[in-house]
Every structure is written in C-alpha cells, then in structure tokens.
Design a protein around this motif. Sequence first.
Motif, PDB file in Angstrom:
ATOM      1  N   LEU A   1       0.776  -0.706  -0.063  1.00  0.00           N
ATOM      2  CA  LEU A   1      -0.319  -0.498  -0.042  1.00  0.00           C
ATOM      3  C   LEU A   1       0.933   1.306   0.170  1.00  0.00           C
ATOM      4  CD1 LEU A   1      -1.924  -2.075   0.942  1.00  0.00           C
ATOM      5  CD2 LEU A   1      -2.656  -0.538   2.553  1.00  0.00           C
ATOM      6  N   GLY A   2       0.268   2.156  -1.213  1.00  0.00           N
ATOM      7  CA  GLY A   2       1.610   3.316  -0.768  1.00  0.00           C
ATOM      8  C   GLY A   2       0.377   4.700  -1.654  1.00  0.00           C
ATOM      9  N   ASP A   3       0.919   5.700  -0.870  1.00  0.00           N
ATOM     10  CA  ASP A   3       0.459   7.226  -1.380  1.00  0.00           C
ATOM     11  C   ASP A   3       0.993   7.655  -2.592  1.00  0.00           C
ATOM     12  OD1 ASP A   3      -0.398   9.710  -1.345  1.00  0.00           O
ATOM     13  OD2 ASP A   3       0.022   9.859   0.964  1.00  0.00           O
ATOM     14  N   ARG A   4       0.478   7.802  -2.845  1.00  0.00           N
ATOM     15  CA  ARG A   4       1.607   8.259  -5.026  1.00  0.00           C
ATOM     16  C   ARG A   4       2.108   9.876  -4.414  1.00  0.00           C
ATOM     17  NH1 ARG A   4      -0.966   4.417  -8.800  1.00  0.00           N
ATOM     18  NH2 ARG A   4      -3.087   3.743  -8.074  1.00  0.00           N
ATOM     19  N   GLU A   5       1.512  10.576  -4.230  1.00  0.00           N
ATOM     20  CA  GLU A   5       1.899  11.689  -3.234  1.00  0.00           C
ATOM     21  C   GLU A   5       3.212  11.779  -2.746  1.00  0.00           C
ATOM     22  OE1 GLU A   5      -0.909  15.352  -3.256  1.00  0.00           O
ATOM     23  OE2 GLU A   5       0.274  15.608  -0.846  1.00  0.00           O
ATOM     24  N   SER A   6       3.180  11.359  -1.538  1.00  0.00           N
ATOM     25  CA  SER A   6       3.821  10.759  -0.790  1.00  0.00           C
ATOM     26  C   SER A   6       5.348   9.844  -1.102  1.00  0.00           C
ATOM     27  CB  SER A   6       3.626  11.150   0.912  1.00  0.00           C
ATOM     28  OG  SER A   6       3.284   9.744   0.864  1.00  0.00           O
ATOM     29  N   ARG A   7       4.919   9.071  -1.803  1.00  0.00           N
ATOM     30  CA  ARG A   7       5.351   8.182  -2.218  1.00  0.00           C
ATOM     31  C   ARG A   7       5.980   7.572  -0.500  1.00  0.00           C
ATOM     32  NH1 ARG A   7       3.752   7.970  -6.400  1.00  0.00           N
ATOM     33  NH2 ARG A   7       5.200   6.100  -7.170  1.00  0.00           N
ATOM     34  N   GLU A   8       5.518   7.386   0.235  1.00  0.00           N
ATOM     35  CA  GLU A   8       5.378   6.489   1.346  1.00  0.00           C
ATOM     36  C   GLU A   8       4.342   5.035   1.609  1.00  0.00           C
ATOM     37  OE1 GLU A   8       6.220   9.588   5.120  1.00  0.00           O
ATOM     38  OE2 GLU A   8       4.766   8.289   5.076  1.00  0.00           O
ATOM     39  N   ALA A   9       4.988   4.209   1.611  1.00  0.00           N
ATOM     40  CA  ALA A   9       4.138   2.650   1.469  1.00  0.00           C
ATOM     41  C   ALA A   9       4.902   2.044   2.490  1.00  0.00           C
ATOM     42  CB  ALA A   9       5.115   2.515   0.091  1.00  0.00           C
ATOM     43  N   ILE A  10       3.911   0.759   2.728  1.00  0.00           N
ATOM     44  CA  ILE A  10       4.022  -0.323   3.669  1.00  0.00           C
ATOM     45  C   ILE A  10       3.700  -1.466   2.788  1.00  0.00           C
ATOM     46  CG2 ILE A  10       3.481   0.872   5.599  1.00  0.00           C
ATOM     47  CD1 ILE A  10       0.596  -0.441   5.010  1.00  0.00           C
ATOM     48  N   LEU A  11       3.982  -2.286   3.369  1.00  0.00           N
ATOM     49  CA  LEU A  11       3.669  -4.031   3.482  1.00  0.00           C
ATOM     50  C   LEU A  11       3.192  -5.059   4.321  1.00  0.00           C
ATOM     51  CD1 LEU A  11       7.428  -4.820   1.348  1.00  0.00           C
ATOM     52  CD2 LEU A  11       4.738  -5.457   0.667  1.00  0.00           C
TER      53      LEU A  11
ATOM     54  N   GLY B   1       8.888   3.685  -6.788  1.00  0.00           N
ATOM     55  CA  GLY B   1       9.413   4.185  -6.609  1.00  0.00           C
ATOM     56  C   GLY B   1       9.480   5.359  -5.280  1.00  0.00           C
ATOM     57  N   LEU B   2       8.635   4.286  -4.367  1.00  0.00           N
ATOM     58  CA  LEU B   2       8.229   4.360  -3.285  1.00  0.00           C
ATOM     59  C   LEU B   2       8.980   4.597  -2.324  1.00  0.00           C
ATOM     60  CD1 LEU B   2       5.255   2.181  -3.603  1.00  0.00           C
ATOM     61  CD2 LEU B   2       5.358   4.226  -3.775  1.00  0.00           C
ATOM     62  N   ARG B   3       8.862   5.149  -1.171  1.00  0.00           N
ATOM     63  CA  ARG B   3       9.988   4.852  -0.016  1.00  0.00           C
ATOM     64  C   ARG B   3       9.032   3.718   1.451  1.00  0.00           C
ATOM     65  NH1 ARG B   3      10.798   7.773   4.145  1.00  0.00           N
ATOM     66  NH2 ARG B   3       9.391   9.943   4.189  1.00  0.00           N
ATOM     67  N   LEU B   4       9.945   2.424   1.359  1.00  0.00           N
ATOM     68  CA  LEU B   4       9.383   1.596   1.984  1.00  0.00           C
ATOM     69  C   LEU B   4       8.935   1.709   3.868  1.00  0.00           C
ATOM     70  CD1 LEU B   4       7.154  -0.925   2.224  1.00  0.00           C
ATOM     71  CD2 LEU B   4       9.301  -2.494   2.959  1.00  0.00           C
ATOM     72  N   LEU B   5       8.044   2.294   4.319  1.00  0.00           N
ATOM     73  CA  LEU B   5       8.186   2.983   5.776  1.00  0.00           C
ATOM     74  C   LEU B   5       7.991   1.677   6.882  1.00  0.00           C
ATOM     75  CD1 LEU B   5       5.851   6.253   6.584  1.00  0.00           C
ATOM     76  CD2 LEU B   5       8.657   5.641   5.423  1.00  0.00           C
ATOM     77  N   TYR B   6       7.312   0.060   6.722  1.00  0.00           N
ATOM     78  CA  TYR B   6       7.207  -0.730   7.713  1.00  0.00           C
ATOM     79  C   TYR B   6       6.551  -1.762   6.828  1.00  0.00           C
ATOM     80  CZ  TYR B   6       6.090   3.293  10.657  1.00  0.00           C
ATOM     81  OH  TYR B   6       6.019   4.765  11.404  1.00  0.00           O
TER      82      TYR B   6
ATOM     83  N   PHE C   1       1.496   6.077   6.355  1.00  0.00           N
ATOM     84  CA  PHE C   1       1.630   6.241   5.326  1.00  0.00           C
ATOM     85  C   PHE C   1       1.249   7.213   4.752  1.00  0.00           C
ATOM     86  CE2 PHE C   1      -0.735   3.591   2.845  1.00  0.00           C
ATOM     87  CZ  PHE C   1      -1.991   3.290   4.293  1.00  0.00           C
ATOM     88  N   GLY C   2       2.078   8.581   4.502  1.00  0.00           N
ATOM     89  CA  GLY C   2       1.424   9.449   3.754  1.00  0.00           C
ATOM     90  C   GLY C   2      -0.147  10.117   4.609  1.00  0.00           C
ATOM     91  N   ARG C   3      -1.462  10.124   3.498  1.00  0.00           N
ATOM     92  CA  ARG C   3      -2.110  10.669   3.576  1.00  0.00           C
ATOM     93  C   ARG C   3      -2.743  10.101   4.311  1.00  0.00           C
ATOM     94  NH1 ARG C   3      -3.288  12.876  -1.897  1.00  0.00           N
ATOM     95  NH2 ARG C   3      -2.074  10.498  -2.611  1.00  0.00           N
ATOM     96  N   PHE C   4      -2.577   8.545   4.375  1.00  0.00           N
ATOM     97  CA  PHE C   4      -2.738   6.744   5.267  1.00  0.00           C
ATOM     98  C   PHE C   4      -2.386   6.485   6.351  1.00  0.00           C
ATOM     99  CE2 PHE C   4      -2.354   7.500   0.267  1.00  0.00           C
ATOM    100  CZ  PHE C   4      -3.871   7.736  -0.209  1.00  0.00           C
ATOM    101  N   ALA C   5      -3.308   5.351   6.796  1.00  0.00           N
ATOM    102  CA  ALA C   5      -3.286   4.871   8.071  1.00  0.00           C
ATOM    103  C   ALA C   5      -4.296   3.946   8.288  1.00  0.00           C
ATOM    104  CB  ALA C   5      -3.319   5.905   9.191  1.00  0.00           C
ATOM    105  N   LEU C   6      -3.574   2.612   8.447  1.00  0.00           N
ATOM    106  CA  LEU C   6      -3.904   1.415   8.791  1.00  0.00           C
ATOM    107  C   LEU C   6      -4.518   1.830  10.293  1.00  0.00           C
ATOM    108  CD1 LEU C   6      -1.480  -0.828   7.600  1.00  0.00           C
ATOM    109  CD2 LEU C   6      -3.999  -0.682   6.546  1.00  0.00           C
ATOM    110  N   GLU C   7      -5.546   0.981  11.076  1.00  0.00           N
ATOM    111  CA  GLU C   7      -6.239   0.957  12.111  1.00  0.00           C
ATOM    112  C   GLU C   7      -5.839   0.019  12.864  1.00  0.00           C
ATOM    113  OE1 GLU C   7      -9.921   1.806  12.058  1.00  0.00           O
ATOM    114  OE2 GLU C   7     -10.016   3.694  11.735  1.00  0.00           O
ATOM    115  N   THR C   8      -4.892  -0.904  13.774  1.00  0.00           N
ATOM    116  CA  THR C   8      -5.080  -1.989  14.023  1.00  0.00           C
ATOM    117  C   THR C   8      -5.996  -2.804  14.823  1.00  0.00           C
ATOM    118  OG1 THR C   8      -2.187  -1.635  15.030  1.00  0.00           O
ATOM    119  CG2 THR C   8      -2.762  -3.671  15.900  1.00  0.00           C
ATOM    120  N   ARG C   9      -6.809  -3.575  15.107  1.00  0.00           N
ATOM    121  CA  ARG C   9      -7.657  -3.999  15.739  1.00  0.00           C
ATOM    122  C   ARG C   9      -7.024  -6.178  15.690  1.00  0.00           C
ATOM    123  NH1 ARG C   9     -12.781  -1.828  13.258  1.00  0.00           N
ATOM    124  NH2 ARG C   9     -12.298   0.144  12.259  1.00  0.00           N
TER     125      ARG C   9
END
Length: 188
Positions: A40-50, A69-74, A122-130
């Motif tokens: 999952l990635g943010d096309r604007e900031s290029r921040e991503a997670i796997l 062209g992404l930057r994997l944060l997590y 990550f970027g403009r998005f977030a995952l909620e942990t449940r």
Amino acid sequence: MAGSALRVAGRQLSQYSESGAPILLRQMFEPKSCTYTYLLGDRESREAILIDPVLETAHRDAQLVKELGLRLLYAVNTHCHADHITGSGLLRSLLPGCQSVISRLSGAQADIHIEDGDPIHFGRFALETRASPGHTAGCVTFVLDDHSMAFTGDTLLIRGCGRTDFQQGHRPLSPARDLSMVIWVPGF
Ligand SMILES: [Fe+2]
C-alpha cells in the motif's frame, strides 16, 4: 498462509480513499506458503507499507518498491507462524529505513510492537490495528482508515479461516467469530 483483503459489503475494493485521495495497492502471491502480501502506498508522498511479506519473496517485494519509486516505512505482520516466515528482516537490509512491525502479543521480535487500536501512518493514509485472536493469540487485523479494506492475514482466508490447533492457536475461540466481532460492527 493465505491472507485476504476484505471488501465491505456493497463497496468495491477501491484504490481511492473516501476523501478521493488515490492509494496505490498491489496484491502479490507466494505459492510455497500460499501467502498474499499487500503493498500500500501514497502516490503523493511516496511513503508505503508492506503487509505480510514472506522471506521467499522479499527480493521481489523490494524490487517492486524501487520500481514504483516508493519509500518503504514499515514491513507489517498480522502474526507470526513457522509455516510462513516473515520477510521483514531481509527487507530491513534491502531497503534501509524500513522498520518491522508486529503485535506485542505475538512474542516475536520487531522494531515496533503494536497493540489493539494503534495506528500505522503512511503518507495521507493509516492502518488501524484491531486485535483478532484465534489463529494465534497475537493475530491482528489491519483496517484502512477509510474503512474500505481490512487485511486479516490467516484469521480469515478465502473460503475459510486459519487453523487454531497450531503454534499459539487460541482454542476454543473461532477466528471467524472473533473477526466478526472485530470488524462487523456499526461504522466499520
Ligand atoms: Fe498463520
């Protein structure tokens, strides 16, 4: 492991958030462990997670991150099991700056330990942990912040749910029943 991304009834597996911001989504498969990995990635900031990378395909995943062209944060894990070894450690060395993430209850090592309710940005998005115990005591489900997608790992599979009689299995709880408590609530 054959994790699945749920679709909320009546909604498409959209590549757009509720606000209209485009999210980059790639589903990948590893046949030996039958694991689905999600980028999952943010096309604007290029921040991503796997989500749920496995060892066998860590090089593939790292290559895709670079090509896009992404930057994997997590490198984020729904749970820990011996029949699908995480690729988090190898990804940390292939993509400097990437941090591994897993629930504290899993008992596994990681850079960041999360608990029920923790957000992963990550970027403009977030995952909620449940928390979604059953398949293992430390299983978590990740819900995209616009509630359009949920990433369940083995807790809920395509046409089934993960076994509860193996390595931290949490009998007699039913993964499917527990997951329904986690996800299928008003305002999901
Ligand atoms: Fe598993």
